[in-house]
Design an enzyme around this catalytic site. Structure first.
Site, PDB file in Angstrom:
ATOM      1  N   HIS A 122       0.824  -1.215   0.000  1.00  0.00           N
ATOM      2  CA  HIS A 122       0.000   0.000   0.000  1.00  0.00           C
ATOM      3  C   HIS A 122       0.855   1.261   0.000  1.00  0.00           C
ATOM      4  O   HIS A 122       0.463   2.292   0.557  1.00  0.00           O
ATOM      5  CB  HIS A 122      -0.961   0.009   1.190  1.00  0.00           C
ATOM      6  N   ASN A 178     -10.326  -3.254   1.655  1.00  0.00           N
ATOM      7  CA  ASN A 178      -9.956  -3.149   0.250  1.00  0.00           C
ATOM      8  C   ASN A 178     -11.182  -2.803  -0.585  1.00  0.00           C
ATOM      9  O   ASN A 178     -12.291  -2.673  -0.062  1.00  0.00           O
ATOM     10  CB  ASN A 178      -9.359  -4.476  -0.260  1.00  0.00           C
ATOM     11  N   TYR A 228      -0.072  -4.159  11.603  1.00  0.00           N
ATOM     12  CA  TYR A 228      -0.213  -2.770  11.165  1.00  0.00           C
ATOM     13  C   TYR A 228       0.406  -1.802  12.172  1.00  0.00           C
ATOM     14  O   TYR A 228       1.147  -0.892  11.796  1.00  0.00           O
ATOM     15  CB  TYR A 228      -1.690  -2.450  10.920  1.00  0.00           C
TER      16      TYR A 228
END
EC number: 1.11.1.-
Length: 483
Positions: free
Chosen positions: A54, A127, A337
């Site tokens: 990303h 997504n 993350y």
């Protein structure tokens, strides 16, 4: 209109920003020229490590408006009252490409949405597809390695991509999405978004519901063909970022209708598909989407680096009334993350304006570290304390999930109609004949680049198991291209 004199980072005025200080007109540059050294040193450090995935993205601020009473399912404060508005920040992205890659790539699009709620920031990180390639986070680094540059060639290799997908049949559903018409959106505005994972909602009574999020574009779905994307990538590699920014600048604010699918917790164990399997959808006939709100983007970032590149999102950022599910891919992301952002941006990344709560104040005992701003002053940094410091609420954000069995490396539980191909086949059969032709053309063009026959055959066989006609058409197309 002047903003005053140019200064150094310490605030001293800069006398000359055109000429370095030297020993005489033609002499060497002096170390005492701190304006020069400071400028060069800062320039060398202007980039932070790009996201491994990303990396290529764009973002905008907006507003979420609740249009339906959902208090029967969740106690989240930002979902408590019809008409209530919550500030948001949405970052779109591609997945595999690096920071300098083109927007118009055949790739899933990241959908990272931050709600600045009065109970803290809630991040929904999904997504533009409702499913993903794998169902267990332990496979994620291997999967991404196949999409990135090969250690020897330095390029993405078809052998690596199709070797992994062929040996990971659970990817068949997402690959069918990716190589279909929606694999290359025309813009970020003209695509849907999904939370993708299953999440928990819980209400004031402590009842638990499993939920999936859908964001349906109000602009309509628009996509690019493979040829259109190739041309656009060469002419305007920033096409998606430019389109988003310019649409907001002219007041044409993009919006999405927000829907949820809701499953009472008691129905999960007996559902025909594993409801926590990220490679599966919940058919709408089983759990019809319920419209709950509207998302509008209406303000561009003023600085892309500060607000888009340094923005951080984590699926572990929940608020009261919302929590995780046993989805194994989600469970891995809950760690990964936050860990990525602590490495990339720093341990105090949450202090940056784009990341910190906007509708409340963060009260923690975390102190110090790189770029700590001293916000806590002399307050005590432990809990419990008797100096008026923040204290625990004794009420978890989400409800506990019962578990049984021994510890170990378990495969994802299989339900009565679970297999890796049924939903890919259903998706193929929903397509028009023209869509099927384009899907097979897109797949065969990539598979035909594979150097080994066994890798190509294994890849084709996954689609053959999804639908015999799908496999037959793909086999013929690959053979024709491979001669």
């Amino acid at each position: 209109m002047t903003q005053g004199p140019l200064t150094t980072e310490a605030g001293a005025p800069v006398a000359d920003n055109q000429n370095s200080e030297t020993a005489g007109p033609g002499g060497p540059v002096l170390v005492q020229d701190q304006a020069l050294l400071e400028k060069l040193a800062h320039f060398n450090r202007e980039r932070i490590p790009e996201r491994v995935v990303h990396a290529r993205g764009a973002g905008a601020y907006g507003t979420f408006t609740l249009t339906r009473d959902v208090s029967q399912w969740t106690r989240a404060a930002f979902l408590s009252e019809v008409g209530k508005q919550t500030e948001t920040f949405l970052r779109f992205s591609t997945v595999a490409g690096n920071l300098g890659s083109a927007d118009a790539a055949r790739d899933p699009r990241g959908w990272a949405l931050k709600f600045y709620t009065e109970e803290g920031n809630y991040d929904l990180v999904g997504n533009n597809t409702p499913v993903f390639f794998i169902r267990d986070a332990i496979k994620f680094p291997d999967f991404i390695h196949t999409q990135k540059r090969d250690p020897y060639t330095g390029s993405q290799e078809a052998d690596n991509v199709w070797d992994f997908w062929g040996l990971s049949p659970e990817s068949t559903h997402q690959v069918t999405w990716l190589f279909g018409d929606r694999g290359i959106p025309a813009s970020y505005r003209h695509m849907d978004g999904f939370g993708s994972h299953t999440f928990q909602w819980n209400n004031e009574a402590g009842e638990v519901f499993w939920v999936k999020y859908h964001f349906k574009t109000d602009q309509g779905i628009k996509n690019l063909t493979a040829d259109e994307a190739v041309r656009l990538s060469g002419v305007d590699p920033d096409s998606h970022q430019r389109d988003l920014r310019e649409s907001i600048e002219r007041g044409d604010f993009p919006s999405w209708t927000v829907q949820v699918q809701i499953m009472p917790a008691a129905e999960a164990a007996g559902y025909r598909f594993n409801p926590f399997d990220l490679t599966k959808v919940w058919p709408h006939a089983d759990y019809p989407p319920i419209e709950i709100g509207k998302l509008e983007l209406n303000r561009n970032p003023e600085n892309v680096f500060a607000e888009v590149e340094q923005s951080i999102f984590s699926p572990a950022h929940f608020v009261p009334g919302i929590g995780p599910s046993p989805d194994k891919m989600l469970q891995g992301r809950l760690f990964a993350y936050g860990d990525a952002h602590r490495y990339r941006v720093g341990i105090n990344a949450d202090h940056l304006p784009v990341n910190r709560p906007h509708a409340t104040e963060a009260r923690t005992n975390s102190r110090d570290g790189y770029l700590y701003d001293g916000r806590h002053k002399g307050a005590k940094n432990y809990e419990p304390n008797s100096f008026g410091g923040p204290s625990q609420t004794d009420r978890p954000l989400w409800q506990p999930v019962p578990v049984t069995g021994g510890t170990g490396n378990h495969a994802t539980p299989v339900h009565s109609e679970d297999n890796d191909f049924v939903q890919a086949g259903n998706l193929y059969r929903l397509m028009t004949e023209d869509e099927k032709v384009r899907l097979i053309d897109n797949l065969s063009g990539f598979i035909s680049k594979v150097s080994r026959d066994d890798i190509a055959e294994r890849a084709i066989n996954n689609f053959r198991q999804a639908d015999p006609d799908f496999g037959k058409g793909l086999e013929a197309a690959v053979q024709a291209l491979r001669g």
